[in-house]
Write a protein that holds these residues in place. Sequence first.
Motif, PDB file in Angstrom:
ATOM      1  N   LEU A  61      -4.461  -1.876  -8.386  1.00 36.97           N
ATOM      2  CA  LEU A  61      -3.595  -1.101  -7.504  1.00 36.97           C
ATOM      3  C   LEU A  61      -2.257  -1.816  -7.262  1.00 36.97           C
ATOM      4  N   SER A  62      -2.292  -3.108  -7.029  1.00 33.28           N
ATOM      5  CA  SER A  62      -1.046  -3.840  -6.747  1.00 33.28           C
ATOM      6  C   SER A  62      -0.079  -3.750  -7.915  1.00 33.28           C
ATOM      7  N   ARG A  64      -0.109  -1.271 -10.234  1.00 36.24           N
ATOM      8  CA  ARG A  64       0.318   0.132 -10.320  1.00 36.24           C
ATOM      9  C   ARG A  64       1.443   0.410  -9.329  1.00 36.24           C
ATOM     10  N   LEU A  65       1.303  -0.111  -8.108  1.00 37.59           N
ATOM     11  CA  LEU A  65       2.356   0.088  -7.106  1.00 37.59           C
ATOM     12  C   LEU A  65       3.643  -0.628  -7.497  1.00 37.59           C
ATOM     13  N   TYR A  68       5.424   1.439 -10.048  1.00 35.63           N
ATOM     14  CA  TYR A  68       6.126   2.539  -9.388  1.00 35.63           C
ATOM     15  C   TYR A  68       7.421   2.046  -8.743  1.00 35.63           C
ATOM     16  N   ALA A  69       7.335   0.947  -8.011  1.00 33.19           N
ATOM     17  CA  ALA A  69       8.527   0.412  -7.337  1.00 33.19           C
ATOM     18  C   ALA A  69       9.620   0.092  -8.352  1.00 33.19           C
TER      19      ALA A  69
END
Length: 98
Positions: A61-62, A64-65, A68-69
């Motif tokens: 998740l980290s 993936r985020l 995105y950022a």
Amino acid sequence: MPWTVDAPSTPPVMSAAAFRAWRKGTGLTQAEAAARLGLKRRIVQYYETGERGGRPVEVPLSVRLACYALSQGVVDFDGSVPVRAAEREPAEVTAQPG
């Protein structure tokens, strides 16, 4: 009443193909993507193949985020204000009148 978010029963997963497409779409090499994500290049390779030594590898998740950022132009975050790539460019130096 406290604010809550219902977590999905099955967390979303970024596939190896989606991770590779993200990297190529941003125009980054594996080494550049690794540097921007704070990873080693080999980890980026694992995410792009979806496996390591025959075992499946999931993009956390980290990461993936962070993908995105980065795709939104955010290159750093101090906890309050996102820093965008354009803000990191050195300011032009102009001569001061003497």
